[in-house]
Design a protein around this motif. Structure first.
Motif, short mmCIF file in Angstrom:
data_model
loop_
_atom_site.label_atom_id
_atom_site.label_comp_id
_atom_site.label_asym_id
_atom_site.label_seq_id
_atom_site.Cartn_x
_atom_site.Cartn_y
_atom_site.Cartn_z
N LEU A 1 0.83 -1.20 0.00
CA LEU A 1 0.00 0.00 0.00
C LEU A 1 0.87 1.25 0.00
O LEU A 1 0.66 2.16 -0.81
CB LEU A 1 -0.93 0.00 1.22
CG LEU A 1 -1.77 1.26 1.41
CD1 LEU A 1 -2.83 1.36 0.33
CD2 LEU A 1 -2.38 1.29 2.78
N ILE A 2 1.84 1.31 0.88
CA ILE A 2 2.71 2.48 0.96
C ILE A 2 3.53 2.63 -0.32
O ILE A 2 3.73 3.73 -0.82
CB ILE A 2 3.63 2.37 2.20
CG1 ILE A 2 2.78 2.36 3.47
CG2 ILE A 2 4.64 3.49 2.25
CD1 ILE A 2 1.95 3.59 3.70
N SER A 3 3.98 1.53 -0.88
CA SER A 3 4.74 1.58 -2.13
C SER A 3 3.88 2.10 -3.28
O SER A 3 4.36 2.87 -4.11
CB SER A 3 5.28 0.19 -2.45
OG SER A 3 5.97 0.19 -3.66
N THR A 4 2.62 1.69 -3.33
CA THR A 4 1.71 2.16 -4.38
C THR A 4 1.46 3.66 -4.25
O THR A 4 1.47 4.40 -5.24
CB THR A 4 0.38 1.40 -4.31
OG1 THR A 4 0.65 0.00 -4.44
CG2 THR A 4 -0.56 1.82 -5.41
N ILE A 5 1.25 4.12 -3.02
CA ILE A 5 1.05 5.56 -2.79
C ILE A 5 2.30 6.33 -3.17
O ILE A 5 2.23 7.37 -3.82
CB ILE A 5 0.65 5.81 -1.32
CG1 ILE A 5 -0.73 5.23 -1.04
CG2 ILE A 5 0.67 7.30 -1.00
CD1 ILE A 5 -1.11 5.23 0.42
#
Length: 130
Positions: free
Chosen positions: A93-97
């Motif tokens: 999730l953090i990588s996608t953001i």
């Protein structure tokens, strides 16, 4: 006797090579930090989800006179939403953001920003004289 030597040679051939260079070290460190960081984010997300649930129940069961000492509905909702997202998403999730932010920066650096000089802005803002 030759069969034993052949089996040993095959077993040694299937072992991965141990690379002791700086590139391998940094790649392994990056993947390990991503793993640990993702697990930490998932743990914090689960804690936020639980704490949001506790605050929700506390707020619903509270006496109206003690409403000033409690968290607001927005805080409770954000704890539940963000906690649930981190608990299930973690590092991905953090990588996608972060990759979305990188795309924005790349677009801004690629000439998609229109720059106006101070003279053009002052001409736009000035009132035409008759």
């Amino acid at each position: 006797m030759t069969q034993i030597h052949e089996a040993v040679a095959l077993a040694q051939a299937s072992l991965p090579s141990a690379a002791w260079d700086l590139t391998s070290f940094l790649q392994n460190a990056k993947s390990q930090i991503q793993l640990w960081g993702g697990l930490l984010l998932m743990l914090l997300g689960a804690a936020g989800l639980v704490w949001g649930g506790v605050l929700l129940l506390k707020k619903l069961m509270a006496n109206p006179q003690s409403a000033g000492n409690q968290q607001g509905w927005g805080t409770v909702a954000l704890l539940i939403l963000v906690g649930g997202a981190l608990a299930t998403g973690g590092w991905s999730l953090i990588s996608t953001i972060g990759s979305g932010g990188q795309q924005t920066i790349t677009d801004l650096g690629g000439g998609t920003v229109i720059i106006q000089t101070a003279d053009e802005v002052s001409e736009f803002l000035s009132v035409p004289s008759e």
